[in-house]
Motif scaffolding. Structure first.
Motif, PDB file in Angstrom:
ATOM      1  N   LYS A  98      50.802  29.067  18.636  1.00 22.61           N
ATOM      2  CA  LYS A  98      52.016  28.704  19.358  1.00 22.61           C
ATOM      3  C   LYS A  98      51.946  29.050  20.831  1.00 22.61           C
ATOM      4  CE  LYS A  98      55.032  29.226  15.310  1.00 22.61           C
ATOM      5  NZ  LYS A  98      56.251  29.909  14.753  1.00 22.61           N
ATOM      6  N   SER A  99      50.851  29.679  21.259  1.00 21.54           N
ATOM      7  CA  SER A  99      50.715  30.103  22.654  1.00 21.54           C
ATOM      8  C   SER A  99      50.419  28.925  23.564  1.00 21.54           C
ATOM      9  CB  SER A  99      49.597  31.146  22.798  1.00 21.54           C
ATOM     10  OG  SER A  99      49.881  32.299  22.042  1.00 21.54           O
ATOM     11  N   ILE A 100      51.023  28.939  24.733  1.00 18.41           N
ATOM     12  CA  ILE A 100      50.715  27.984  25.792  1.00 18.41           C
ATOM     13  C   ILE A 100      50.222  28.796  26.987  1.00 18.41           C
ATOM     14  CG2 ILE A 100      51.593  26.218  27.348  1.00 18.41           C
ATOM     15  CD1 ILE A 100      53.744  25.589  25.264  1.00 18.41           C
ATOM     16  N   TRP A 101      49.003  28.535  27.405  1.00 16.71           N
ATOM     17  CA  TRP A 101      48.419  29.260  28.529  1.00 16.71           C
ATOM     18  C   TRP A 101      48.523  28.414  29.791  1.00 16.71           C
ATOM     19  CZ3 TRP A 101      46.240  34.198  28.358  1.00 16.71           C
ATOM     20  CH2 TRP A 101      46.153  34.766  27.082  1.00 16.71           C
ATOM     21  N   SER A 102      48.980  29.018  30.881  1.00 17.76           N
ATOM     22  CA  SER A 102      49.111  28.328  32.165  1.00 17.76           C
ATOM     23  C   SER A 102      48.166  28.965  33.171  1.00 17.76           C
ATOM     24  CB  SER A 102      50.548  28.424  32.685  1.00 17.76           C
ATOM     25  OG  SER A 102      51.444  27.805  31.784  1.00 17.76           O
ATOM     26  N   GLY A 103      47.432  28.119  33.886  1.00 15.23           N
ATOM     27  CA  GLY A 103      46.456  28.620  34.843  1.00 15.23           C
ATOM     28  C   GLY A 103      46.693  28.091  36.247  1.00 15.23           C
ATOM     29  N   GLU A 104      46.378  28.917  37.231  1.00 17.63           N
ATOM     30  CA  GLU A 104      46.369  28.514  38.634  1.00 17.63           C
ATOM     31  C   GLU A 104      44.949  28.722  39.147  1.00 17.63           C
ATOM     32  OE1 GLU A 104      49.287  30.751  40.724  1.00 17.63           O
ATOM     33  OE2 GLU A 104      50.980  29.765  39.741  1.00 17.63           O
ATOM     34  N   CYS A 105      44.328  27.655  39.651  1.00 18.54           N
ATOM     35  CA  CYS A 105      42.922  27.714  40.054  1.00 18.54           C
ATOM     36  C   CYS A 105      42.754  27.314  41.515  1.00 18.54           C
ATOM     37  CB  CYS A 105      42.072  26.802  39.179  1.00 18.54           C
ATOM     38  SG  CYS A 105      42.068  27.235  37.425  1.00 18.54           S
ATOM     39  N   GLU A 106      41.753  27.904  42.137  1.00 13.87           N
ATOM     40  CA  GLU A 106      41.403  27.568  43.514  1.00 13.87           C
ATOM     41  C   GLU A 106      39.888  27.508  43.631  1.00 13.87           C
ATOM     42  OE1 GLU A 106      42.140  29.072  48.127  1.00 13.87           O
ATOM     43  OE2 GLU A 106      43.064  30.143  46.434  1.00 13.87           O
ATOM     44  N   SER A 107      39.408  26.422  44.201  1.00 15.15           N
ATOM     45  CA  SER A 107      37.974  26.216  44.401  1.00 15.15           C
ATOM     46  C   SER A 107      37.714  26.018  45.887  1.00 15.15           C
ATOM     47  CB  SER A 107      37.508  24.988  43.611  1.00 15.15           C
ATOM     48  OG  SER A 107      36.117  24.784  43.772  1.00 15.15           O
ATOM     49  N   SER A 108      36.649  26.617  46.404  1.00 11.88           N
ATOM     50  CA  SER A 108      36.313  26.448  47.819  1.00 11.88           C
ATOM     51  C   SER A 108      34.803  26.474  47.992  1.00 11.88           C
ATOM     52  CB  SER A 108      36.963  27.529  48.679  1.00 11.88           C
ATOM     53  OG  SER A 108      36.454  28.810  48.346  1.00 11.88           O
ATOM     54  N   ALA A 109      34.339  25.763  49.017  1.00 11.37           N
ATOM     55  CA  ALA A 109      32.910  25.740  49.344  1.00 11.37           C
ATOM     56  C   ALA A 109      32.756  25.652  50.859  1.00 11.37           C
ATOM     57  CB  ALA A 109      32.213  24.562  48.667  1.00 11.37           C
ATOM     58  N   THR A 139      52.939  34.016  27.715  1.00 10.18           N
ATOM     59  CA  THR A 139      53.995  34.963  27.374  1.00 10.18           C
ATOM     60  C   THR A 139      53.522  35.975  26.331  1.00 10.18           C
ATOM     61  OG1 THR A 139      55.681  33.274  27.812  1.00 10.18           O
ATOM     62  CG2 THR A 139      56.356  35.199  26.528  1.00 10.18           C
ATOM     63  N   GLY A 140      53.683  37.244  26.661  1.00 10.05           N
ATOM     64  CA  GLY A 140      53.314  38.305  25.731  1.00 10.05           C
ATOM     65  C   GLY A 140      51.838  38.609  25.661  1.00 10.05           C
ATOM     66  N   GLN A 141      51.019  37.945  26.505  1.00  8.31           N
ATOM     67  CA  GLN A 141      49.566  38.151  26.479  1.00  8.31           C
ATOM     68  C   GLN A 141      49.094  38.792  27.787  1.00  8.31           C
ATOM     69  OE1 GLN A 141      47.804  37.367  23.687  1.00  8.31           O
ATOM     70  NE2 GLN A 141      49.695  36.612  22.743  1.00  8.31           N
ATOM     71  N   THR A 142      47.982  39.512  27.720  1.00 12.40           N
ATOM     72  CA  THR A 142      47.397  40.088  28.923  1.00 12.40           C
ATOM     73  C   THR A 142      46.835  38.968  29.797  1.00 12.40           C
ATOM     74  OG1 THR A 142      46.767  42.068  27.689  1.00 12.40           O
ATOM     75  CG2 THR A 142      45.687  41.722  29.812  1.00 12.40           C
ATOM     76  N   PRO A 143      47.171  38.924  31.107  1.00 11.18           N
ATOM     77  CA  PRO A 143      46.649  37.864  31.983  1.00 11.18           C
ATOM     78  C   PRO A 143      45.121  37.850  32.019  1.00 11.18           C
ATOM     79  CG  PRO A 143      48.434  39.045  33.046  1.00 11.18           C
ATOM     80  CD  PRO A 143      48.082  39.829  31.811  1.00 11.18           C
ATOM     81  N   ILE A 144      44.571  36.690  32.311  1.00 12.24           N
ATOM     82  CA  ILE A 144      43.125  36.496  32.373  1.00 12.24           C
ATOM     83  C   ILE A 144      42.738  36.116  33.800  1.00 12.24           C
ATOM     84  CG2 ILE A 144      41.200  35.062  31.590  1.00 12.24           C
ATOM     85  CD1 ILE A 144      42.691  34.702  28.940  1.00 12.24           C
ATOM     86  N   GLU A 145      41.681  36.731  34.295  1.00 10.29           N
ATOM     87  CA  GLU A 145      41.143  36.433  35.622  1.00 10.29           C
ATOM     88  C   GLU A 145      39.733  35.868  35.464  1.00 10.29           C
ATOM     89  OE1 GLU A 145      39.643  38.862  39.631  1.00 10.29           O
ATOM     90  OE2 GLU A 145      40.371  39.939  37.868  1.00 10.29           O
ATOM     91  N   LEU A 146      39.453  34.745  36.123  1.00  8.99           N
ATOM     92  CA  LEU A 146      38.128  34.125  36.049  1.00  8.99           C
ATOM     93  C   LEU A 146      37.606  33.893  37.459  1.00  8.99           C
ATOM     94  CD1 LEU A 146      36.848  31.261  33.818  1.00  8.99           C
ATOM     95  CD2 LEU A 146      36.691  31.010  36.293  1.00  8.99           C
ATOM     96  N   GLN A 147      36.315  34.154  37.657  1.00  9.06           N
ATOM     97  CA  GLN A 147      35.675  33.858  38.941  1.00  9.06           C
ATOM     98  C   GLN A 147      34.222  33.473  38.723  1.00  9.06           C
ATOM     99  OE1 GLN A 147      36.541  36.284  42.372  1.00  9.06           O
ATOM    100  NE2 GLN A 147      34.409  36.273  43.041  1.00  9.06           N
ATOM    101  N   ILE A 148      33.791  32.420  39.399  1.00  8.23           N
ATOM    102  CA  ILE A 148      32.394  31.976  39.401  1.00  8.23           C
ATOM    103  C   ILE A 148      32.008  31.757  40.859  1.00  8.23           C
ATOM    104  CG2 ILE A 148      30.749  30.204  38.667  1.00  8.23           C
ATOM    105  CD1 ILE A 148      32.640  29.567  36.345  1.00  8.23           C
TER     106      ILE A 148
END
Length: 253
Positions: A98-109, A139-148
């Motif tokens: 039932k979880s819906i995950w929302s992400g905000e992403c930024e890409s730069s070069a 909601t109710g979950q630990t946030p996730i951070e991603l970087q490449i």
């Protein structure tokens, strides 16, 4: 200005129908111990996409367009090019119960090259940087951070370097590495996808070039599933700005 175009390999590959461009696995990993999900939305050549589905999971994006800057200075004996491209977008991931995950992403070069010479030019200075970041929450979950990222200084025209990164949620971390490995031996090197590791063990493989595929370990710890699925969703929908910033544009901005 001489510049290496990363998509050259993909263009060459397009005419090589006899080559199997499925992503390869490390030699010490059994492919059959992974569940494969095919992704129909991945185009042959890297391009922005607005959605992707793999197995029970779906991700939808809202893109806000590319911000491009380029300056070219052609002198008598010195030529310089500076270029920067960036993009922001949001996404919504469904399929994890039932979880819906929302992400905000930024890409730069960013790219800079300085060449000297009258008849034959030589690169004397330059750098290339490429960073992709996402912050994902539910909601109710630990946030996730991603970087490449890749970040290097160079004085030649070699293929821009090795990409690596991480995905963190609280005390849990996954490590991410880009690979050129294909299922069959190929004379055409290409960055075909990413390996995802947890504590040195391969837990997922994401192919986001040529064909779309996600492989998730059949023995994956369930607490890692939200991280792996979010990593796969972000990588599949990631438009690598390498091809944009290294494009040989003639216009001066």
């Amino acid at each position: 200005m001489k510049k290496l175009i990363p998509l050259l390999y993909l263009v060459i590959a397009a005419g090589c129908s006899t080559i199997d461009f499925q992503i390869g696995f490390p030699s010490d990993v059994d492919r059959s111990s992974f569940t494969r999900y095919e992704v129909a939305e991945i185009p042959f050549v890297s391009a922005p996409i607005s959605r992707a589905e793999f197995g029970p999971y779906s991700v939808n994006l809202v893109r806000y367009g590319l911000d491009k800057k380029r300056t070219i200075d052609n002198g008598f004996s010195t030529d310089t090019v500076k270029a920067a491209v960036s993009e922001k977008y949001t996404y919504e991931l469904r399929g994890l119960g039932k979880s819906i995950w929302s992400g905000e992403c930024e890409s730069s070069a960013e790219y800079y090259s300085k060449e000297k010479g009258i008849f034959f030019s030589t690169v004397v200075d330059g750098y290339y940087r490429n960073i992709f970041k996402c912050r994902v929450s539910s909601t109710g979950q630990t946030p996730i951070e991603l970087q490449i990222e890749v970040n290097e200084t160079y004085t030649d025209q070699s293929q821009p370097g090795f990409k690596k990164g991480y995905l963190r949620s609280g005390s849990i971390q996954l490590n991410i590495e880009r690979t050129t490995a294909t299922g069959n031996v190929s004379a055409v090197p290409m960055h075909i996808g990413y390996y995802i590791y947890h504590k040195g063990e391969l837990v997922a493989v994401v192919q986001n070039q040529v064909h779309g595929n996600v492989y998730i370990s059949s023995t994956l710890d369930r607490k890692l599933l939200p991280l792996v699925v979010n990593a796969a969703a972000a990588i599949l929908t990631y438009y690598d700005l390498e091809s944009e910033v290294l494009d040989d544009g003639d216009d001066e901005n």
